[in-house]
Each structure stands twice: as structure tokens, then as C-alpha cells.
Motif scaffolding. Structure first.
Motif, PDB file in Angstrom:
ATOM      1  N   ILE A 114      23.488 -29.403   4.362  1.00  0.00           N
ATOM      2  CA  ILE A 114      24.184 -29.994   5.511  1.00  0.00           C
ATOM      3  C   ILE A 114      24.330 -28.976   6.646  1.00  0.00           C
ATOM      4  N   PRO A 115      24.793 -27.735   6.371  1.00  0.00           N
ATOM      5  CA  PRO A 115      24.828 -26.743   7.455  1.00  0.00           C
ATOM      6  C   PRO A 115      23.456 -26.484   8.070  1.00  0.00           C
ATOM      7  N   TYR A 116      22.415 -26.479   7.236  1.00  0.00           N
ATOM      8  CA  TYR A 116      21.055 -26.253   7.746  1.00  0.00           C
ATOM      9  C   TYR A 116      20.673 -27.321   8.779  1.00  0.00           C
ATOM     10  N   ILE A 117      20.914 -28.571   8.457  1.00  0.00           N
ATOM     11  CA  ILE A 117      20.583 -29.665   9.368  1.00  0.00           C
ATOM     12  C   ILE A 117      21.399 -29.559  10.657  1.00  0.00           C
ATOM     13  N   LEU A 118      22.694 -29.334  10.514  1.00  0.00           N
ATOM     14  CA  LEU A 118      23.565 -29.288  11.689  1.00  0.00           C
ATOM     15  C   LEU A 118      23.269 -28.081  12.572  1.00  0.00           C
ATOM     16  N   TRP A 119      23.037 -26.924  11.962  1.00  0.00           N
ATOM     17  CA  TRP A 119      22.745 -25.734  12.759  1.00  0.00           C
ATOM     18  C   TRP A 119      21.361 -25.822  13.397  1.00  0.00           C
ATOM     19  N   ALA A 120      20.445 -26.536  12.773  1.00  0.00           N
ATOM     20  CA  ALA A 120      19.144 -26.770  13.402  1.00  0.00           C
ATOM     21  C   ALA A 120      19.325 -27.562  14.697  1.00  0.00           C
ATOM     22  N   ILE A 161       9.897 -34.157  14.583  1.00  0.00           N
ATOM     23  CA  ILE A 161      10.889 -34.011  13.501  1.00  0.00           C
ATOM     24  C   ILE A 161      10.578 -32.778  12.654  1.00  0.00           C
ATOM     25  N   ASP A 162       9.299 -32.564  12.395  1.00  0.00           N
ATOM     26  CA  ASP A 162       8.871 -31.421  11.584  1.00  0.00           C
ATOM     27  C   ASP A 162       9.277 -30.106  12.247  1.00  0.00           C
ATOM     28  N   LEU A 163       9.040 -30.001  13.556  1.00  0.00           N
ATOM     29  CA  LEU A 163       9.428 -28.791  14.269  1.00  0.00           C
ATOM     30  C   LEU A 163      10.935 -28.658  14.397  1.00  0.00           C
ATOM     31  N   LEU A 164      11.616 -29.788  14.597  1.00  0.00           N
ATOM     32  CA  LEU A 164      13.062 -29.765  14.782  1.00  0.00           C
ATOM     33  C   LEU A 164      13.779 -29.249  13.542  1.00  0.00           C
ATOM     34  N   PHE A 165      13.348 -29.691  12.358  1.00  0.00           N
ATOM     35  CA  PHE A 165      14.049 -29.333  11.118  1.00  0.00           C
ATOM     36  C   PHE A 165      13.265 -28.371  10.218  1.00  0.00           C
ATOM     37  N   GLY A 166      12.066 -27.984  10.633  1.00  0.00           N
ATOM     38  CA  GLY A 166      11.307 -27.044   9.815  1.00  0.00           C
ATOM     39  C   GLY A 166      10.969 -27.603   8.454  1.00  0.00           C
ATOM     40  N   VAL A 167      10.486 -28.835   8.410  1.00  0.00           N
ATOM     41  CA  VAL A 167      10.184 -29.475   7.124  1.00  0.00           C
ATOM     42  C   VAL A 167       9.018 -28.769   6.444  1.00  0.00           C
ATOM     43  N   THR A 168       7.904 -28.620   7.155  1.00  0.00           N
ATOM     44  CA  THR A 168       6.741 -27.931   6.581  1.00  0.00           C
ATOM     45  C   THR A 168       6.564 -26.532   7.161  1.00  0.00           C
ATOM     46  N   TYR A 169       7.367 -26.195   8.157  1.00  0.00           N
ATOM     47  CA  TYR A 169       7.350 -24.843   8.718  1.00  0.00           C
ATOM     48  C   TYR A 169       8.398 -23.996   7.983  1.00  0.00           C
ATOM     49  N   ASN A 170       8.413 -22.691   8.284  1.00  0.00           N
ATOM     50  CA  ASN A 170       9.352 -21.827   7.563  1.00  0.00           C
ATOM     51  C   ASN A 170      10.763 -21.873   8.135  1.00  0.00           C
ATOM     52  N   GLY A 171      10.967 -22.680   9.179  1.00  0.00           N
ATOM     53  CA  GLY A 171      12.303 -22.842   9.741  1.00  0.00           C
ATOM     54  C   GLY A 171      12.260 -23.720  10.978  1.00  0.00           C
ATOM     55  N   PRO A 172      13.408 -24.188  11.458  1.00  0.00           N
ATOM     56  CA  PRO A 172      13.453 -25.025  12.661  1.00  0.00           C
ATOM     57  C   PRO A 172      13.031 -24.225  13.892  1.00  0.00           C
ATOM     58  N   LYS A 173      12.221 -24.833  14.740  1.00  0.00           N
ATOM     59  CA  LYS A 173      11.734 -24.135  15.925  1.00  0.00           C
ATOM     60  C   LYS A 173      12.873 -23.724  16.846  1.00  0.00           C
ATOM     61  N   LEU A 181      15.157 -20.367  14.479  1.00  0.00           N
ATOM     62  CA  LEU A 181      14.275 -19.824  13.446  1.00  0.00           C
ATOM     63  C   LEU A 181      14.984 -18.944  12.426  1.00  0.00           C
ATOM     64  N   ALA A 182      16.166 -18.423  12.778  1.00  0.00           N
ATOM     65  CA  ALA A 182      16.901 -17.596  11.822  1.00  0.00           C
ATOM     66  C   ALA A 182      17.254 -18.379  10.558  1.00  0.00           C
ATOM     67  N   LEU A 183      17.227 -19.705  10.648  1.00  0.00           N
ATOM     68  CA  LEU A 183      17.565 -20.542   9.496  1.00  0.00           C
ATOM     69  C   LEU A 183      16.469 -20.552   8.429  1.00  0.00           C
TER      70      LEU A 183
END
Length: 360
Positions: free
Chosen positions: A92-98, A135-147, A150-152
Motif C-alpha cells: 500500500i505505501p508503495y502504490i501511494l508513494w508512487a 500504468i507500467d511506468l507509473l507503478f513499475g510493474v515490469t520495471y525496477n521501480g516507478p518512473k 525511482l527510489a521505490l
């Protein structure tokens, strides 16, 4: 050393590690074309080499707490309890902080694009075509983090490791040294090898396993001998200086960049762990409230540093001295802004603070 003392020690060192992460993200020399060697050396030494122990330390601590709390009674029901806990403390924090990070960072990028006469949404999650790509870039689904934050990547990596933690628990049953050995091999030898379909590096898993192995062996309870502490410190400083010399092209070799970066991280962790036992500051007094806000600052600081760095370089021009000034202001300013925001939200909206900090 009692478990309470160890927890206090980890709290203090986590706060120091958080400051180091802010320093890493305040590295400003990459914005200057052909910077002077002295500037590259200083920035690389203090904002790369001497601070690169911080995120590995966070992985070690997470693995340590998982093993120390769950190793002996980790069953199917225990796994589902763990995942429910991580859903509220990490997912939940990951989604909100993204989302929060994206709002803050996109506003900076849009302003920069406007001033540079580029398309307003270039370099943002809105740039690619298609809903899924955004959506993929926003939440970093297949990337190593949200664009947008990125600290997430660290939080995302932790979520994946916890998801597959039963595999690590099975390994722990083979022998009490297995996890430590696997962790050392993965973090030292295969640190940069990726698991492509997860966008997760083996180094993250390795450091997590090191933490689990430490808990299983119980070595965290013992104080480091003086000779070992000084040897570790000398090795850490030597590799850090060598790496900074390489980065600034003052030394024509690639030993640190190619082979010794993980070793530098390990020695850095050991040095700070041993230093705590030898410094009396904060050993008995009640810890300041800010020491409990490490996760909050970690999740917020990345997008704040961007504003400080970009603003100073834009207003004063791009030069080595301005880069040094921008880095210093970014470190101090990002920590202060993040902490003040945390205190205000915690005071006025404690429920929101609790959700964003994952109950910490």
C-alpha cells in the motif's frame, strides 16, 4: 548484546543509512559536460563509494528481522500472515508513494520541458502510447521501480523477495550456514546479475539472505574485535578512495567498478556496525522521533532532491562549484523538508501518516 539493544542499534544505523541514500541521490555531477576531475572525485567518493553500503544494509536488516521472527515457526498459515502484513507495510505505501512521487516529479519535468521547448509530457509516464505502458511506468510493474519515484525500487524488490520467501525458509532448514553462504555468493559474485522477468537483481536477494544468515547464526550479538574493526575501516576507506579515483579517471583501471563494489558495501556495513559499539552518543538517551521516520524520508526524499538540484543548477548555471553547492543544499534541504512534512502529517493526520509509513 540483548535483542532490545540490537533493535536500537539497527534503528540508529538505519537513520544514518537513510542520510547516505539522500546523499547518493544528491549526486549532481552527471548534469555537467566534461566536469573537472577533482569534482568527480569528491562527488564519487562521498556520494557513491562511501555511501554505497546503505541500501544493502536495509536489505540485510529486512532479512534479519524476517529470520529472527519467523524462522522457527514459518508454516503455510505463517506465510499468509506475513503477506497480509507486507500488504499494509509495503504494498500500500508503495502504490501511494508512487502516486505522490509522480505528482511532485512530473510537475518538475513538465516545467523543465516547457523551459526547454520540449513536449510537455516527454520523459514522464504519460509519454508512451497505450494505457498499459503508462500504468507500467507509473507503478513499475515490469520495471525496477516507478518512473516518478525511482527510489521505490528497494520497496518493490523487498515485496518480491517476501513473496518468494518460502524458498529461503526451505534453504534455511538445510544447515544454519547455508543462507549466509548463499547470500555472500550472490551479493559478492553475482550482485549485478538480473532476474529479467522480475526486474530484480541477485544482489538484492543476496543481501537479504546475508541478513537471514546472521539471525540464524546469532553473530550480531557479539562485539567486533578492535583489530578487525580497524582492518575493516582501512579496507573500506581504501576501496572507496580507489573507486573515486577510477571514476574521475585519475587512475586508469577498473578494479573497483568491475569487482570490488560489493566488497566496499560489505566493509561499509561492518565498519558502521562496529563504530556504533565504540561511540557513546545516543547509546542510552531516548532516541529522537526522527529516528523512527527512516521509511517516510526514504519514500519522499527522491523527488525532493530533484527539485533542489534542478533549481540551483538552473538559477546559478552549470559548473563544478555550483554542482557541489547543489549537492550540499539538496542533502540538507531534502532531509529537512521530508522530516518537516512527516512531522506535520503525523501531527495533523496521524491515520494518513500511519498508512504512508506502513504502520512504522
Amino acid at each position: 548484546m540483548t535483542q532490545e539493544q540490537i533493535s536500537r542499534k539497527i534503528t540508529v544505523l538505519s537513520f544514518i543509512a537513510m542520510i547516505c541514500v539522500v546523499m547518493i541521490h544528491s549526486h549532481a555531477i552527471g548534469t555537467i559536460e566534461n566536469p573537472a576531475s577533482w569534482c568527480v572525485f569528491i562527488q564519487s567518493l562521498f556520494m557513491r563509494m562511501a555511501t554505497n553500503w546503505a541500501v544493502p544494509f536495509f536489505f540485510v536488516v529486512s532479512g534479519y528481522f524476517l529470520a529472527s521472527h519467523n524462522l522457527n515457526n514459518f508454516k503455510k498459515s505463517g506465510y499468509f500472515r506475513l503477506m497480509r502484513k507486507k500488504f499494509s507495510s509495503l504494498f500500500i505505501p508503495y502504490i501511494l508513494w508512487a502516486l505522490i512521487g509522480t505528482v511532485i516529479s512530473v510537475s518538475l519535468i513538465v516545467l523543465n520541458n516547457y523551459l526547454s521547448s520540449r513536449g510537455l509530457f516527454e520523459r514522464t509516464f504519460l509519454a508512451p502510447e497505450g494505457c498499459w505502458s503508462k500504468i507500467d511506468l507509473l507503478f513499475g510493474v515490469t520495471y525496477n521501480g516507478p518512473k516518478g519515484n525511482l527510489a521505490l525500487w528497494y520497496v518493490r524488490a523487498l515485496l518480491l523477495i517476501f513473496l518468494f520467501s518460502p524458498i529461503l525458509m526451505v534453504l534455511s532448514k538445510i544447515h544454519r550456514t547455508v543462507l549466509a553462504l548463499v547470500g555472500i555468493i550472490l551479493s559478492m559474485v553475482f550482485s549485478e546479475f538480473p532476474i529479467s522477468f522480475l526486474s530484480l537483481k541477485l544482489g538484492a536477494i543476496g543481501w537479504f539472505c546475508v541478513g537471514m544468515g546472521i539471525a540464524q547464526l546469532g553473530i550480531e550479538k557479539y562485539k567486533m574485535h578492535n583489530w578487525c574493526f580497524y582492518a575493516v575501516g582501512a579496507g573500506w576507506v581504501s576501496i572507496a578512495i580507489l573507486g573515486a579515483l577510477e571514476a574521475s579517471n585519475l587512475l586508469e583501471m577498473e578494479i573497483v567498478a568491475e569487482y570490488l563494489l560489493p566488497v566496499c558495501s560489505l566493509l561499509g556495513i561492518l565498519f558502521w556496525w562496529g563504530l556504533y559499539d565504540r561511540v557513546q552518543i545516543l547509546k542510552k538517551e531516548k532516541l529522537p522521533e526522527c529516528f523512527r521516520m527512516t521509511f517516510w524520508v526514504y519514500c519522499l526524499h527522491g523527488v525532493i532532491t530533484g527539485w533542489f538540484l534542478a533549481s540551483i543548477l538552473f538559477l546559478l548555471g552549470k559548473s563544478e562549484w555550483v554542482a557541489m553547492l547543489a549537492s550540499g543544499v539538496s542533502i540538507a534541504g531534502s532531509i529537512v523538508v521530508s522530516l518537516v512534512a512527516g512531522f506535520l502529517i503525523k501531527w495533523q493526520f496521524p491515520t494518513i501518516y500511519g498508512i504512508l509509513s506502513g504502520g512504522r
